[in-house]
Every structure is written in structure tokens, then in C-alpha cells.
Design a protein around this motif. Structure first.
Motif, short mmCIF file in Angstrom:
data_model
loop_
_atom_site.label_atom_id
_atom_site.label_comp_id
_atom_site.label_asym_id
_atom_site.label_seq_id
_atom_site.Cartn_x
_atom_site.Cartn_y
_atom_site.Cartn_z
N SER A 127 -26.26 -15.89 -32.09
CA SER A 127 -25.49 -16.79 -31.21
C SER A 127 -24.16 -16.16 -30.79
CB SER A 127 -25.27 -18.14 -31.88
OG SER A 127 -24.57 -17.98 -33.08
N ILE A 128 -23.48 -15.49 -31.70
CA ILE A 128 -22.22 -14.83 -31.35
C ILE A 128 -22.49 -13.68 -30.37
CG2 ILE A 128 -20.34 -13.42 -32.26
CD1 ILE A 128 -20.46 -15.17 -34.80
N GLY A 129 -23.55 -12.94 -30.60
CA GLY A 129 -23.89 -11.84 -29.69
C GLY A 129 -24.24 -12.32 -28.30
N MET A 130 -25.00 -13.41 -28.21
CA MET A 130 -25.36 -13.94 -26.89
C MET A 130 -24.11 -14.44 -26.15
SD MET A 130 -29.03 -14.31 -26.64
CE MET A 130 -29.11 -15.63 -25.52
N ALA A 131 -23.23 -15.12 -26.88
CA ALA A 131 -22.00 -15.61 -26.25
C ALA A 131 -21.09 -14.44 -25.87
CB ALA A 131 -21.27 -16.55 -27.20
N SER A 132 -21.02 -13.43 -26.72
CA SER A 132 -20.17 -12.27 -26.43
C SER A 132 -20.65 -11.52 -25.21
CB SER A 132 -20.15 -11.32 -27.63
OG SER A 132 -19.62 -11.95 -28.76
N GLY A 133 -21.96 -11.40 -25.06
CA GLY A 133 -22.50 -10.72 -23.88
C GLY A 133 -22.12 -11.43 -22.60
N THR A 134 -22.20 -12.75 -22.63
CA THR A 134 -21.83 -13.53 -21.45
C THR A 134 -20.35 -13.38 -21.15
OG1 THR A 134 -23.56 -15.13 -21.98
CG2 THR A 134 -21.86 -15.85 -20.46
N VAL A 135 -19.53 -13.44 -22.18
CA VAL A 135 -18.08 -13.30 -22.00
C VAL A 135 -17.72 -11.90 -21.50
CG1 VAL A 135 -15.88 -13.23 -23.23
CG2 VAL A 135 -17.48 -15.10 -23.64
N LEU A 136 -18.36 -10.87 -22.05
CA LEU A 136 -18.09 -9.50 -21.60
C LEU A 136 -18.43 -9.31 -20.13
CD1 LEU A 136 -19.33 -7.29 -24.58
CD2 LEU A 136 -17.00 -7.52 -23.73
N LEU A 137 -19.54 -9.88 -19.70
CA LEU A 137 -19.93 -9.75 -18.30
C LEU A 137 -18.96 -10.50 -17.39
CD1 LEU A 137 -22.16 -8.30 -16.76
CD2 LEU A 137 -23.40 -10.46 -16.72
#
Length: 149
Positions: A127-137
Motif C-alpha cells: 500500500s505504501i509503494g502504490m501510494a508512493s508511486g502515485t505521489v512520485l508521478l
């Protein structure tokens, strides 16, 4: 890992993810792109698991998968959840969850607790990785727009 094993993993993951997307009633035109994305994330996870560990490999695969799923949703003009499901399918620790339940049922509590902790850590990392990917993009797009003006 041998080349034959790698290719077998690729084929099996592609078929499994496409089947998973069919069960979830994803539109037919998104089955192959979603399957290829999920297969790519699974193979990335497999390649990262040996030199690192399961938790770090899962996190990196989730971040990269999240970024790619956002990009693919723009390219294919479809909701990002279709591609998010495709990257969740190979990363969710299903067998480990089953083993945890089995340990609890057989009263092997020492293994059950350690296994349950790993399942919870992996769920959190996904869940943290999925959210981080969205935030990074989104951060990348914001910085890119800032330079353009």
C-alpha cells in the motif's frame, strides 16, 4: 534462476493475471495490457528478490508498477484501477497468508506469529509503494510543469 524457469514464470504469471482480470470483469481490450504489466511487475519482483529481500523487492515493484499503471491509464484512457489490479495480483502474499492460517489452525503459534507479521509488513509495503508511486508521478508532473512556465 534458469532461463527456462524465467520464461515459465513469465508465461504462468501472464495467464494467471489475465484470468484474474477476467474474473474481475475487466473490459476485454484491457486484458492483454494489464496482463503484460502484471507479468512485468512479477518478473521485476523475482529479479529483485534475490539480491535484496522480499520486503524491498515488493516495495520497489509496487512503486514502479504504480507509476506505470498511472501512465498506462492515460495512454489507454481507462481508469487506473484496472492496471492497479494487475500489479496487485502478483504482489499480494496469498500463499503466505494461507500458511499463516494453517499455522494458527495447527497451533504452531511461534511460526504463525512470525508469518502473520511478514504478511502484515508486506501488505503495508504494497500500500505504501502504490501510494508512493502515485505521489512520485504527480510530483514529477508538477515539477515538469513548473519548469515549462
Amino acid at each position: 534462476m534458469t532461463v527456462a524457469t524465467f520464461l515459465l514464470q513469465a508465461l504462468a504469471s501472464l495467464l494467471a493475471i489475465i484470468t484474474f482480470l477476467i474474473v474481475l470483469n475487466v473490459q476485454r481490450s484491457m486484458l492483454v495490457p494489464g496482463g503484460v504489466l502484471g507479468m512485468s511487475i512479477w518478473l521485476l519482483y523475482l529479479l529483485l528478490k534475490e539480491p535484496t529481500n522480499v520486503i524491498l523487492a515488493t516495495f520497489i515493484a509496487a512503486v514502479i508498477g504504480s507509476c506505470i499503471s498511472q501512465i498506462m491509464s492515460i495512454i489507454y484512457k481507462t481508469p487506473a484501477v484496472v492496471f492497479a489490479l494487475a500489479i496487485l495480483a502478483p504482489l499480494v502474499p496469498g500463499y503466505l497468508s494461507y500458511r499463516t492460517t494453517s499455522f494458527f489452525v495447527t497451533a504452531d503459534f511461534s511460526h504463525a506469529i512470525s508469518s502473520a507479521m511478514l504478511v502484515m509488513m508486506l501488505a503495508l509495503v504494497i500500500s505504501i509503494g502504490m501510494a508512493s508511486g502515485t505521489v512520485l508521478l504527480k510530483l514529477y508532473n508538477h515539477l515538469r510543469k513548473g519548469r515549462a512556465s
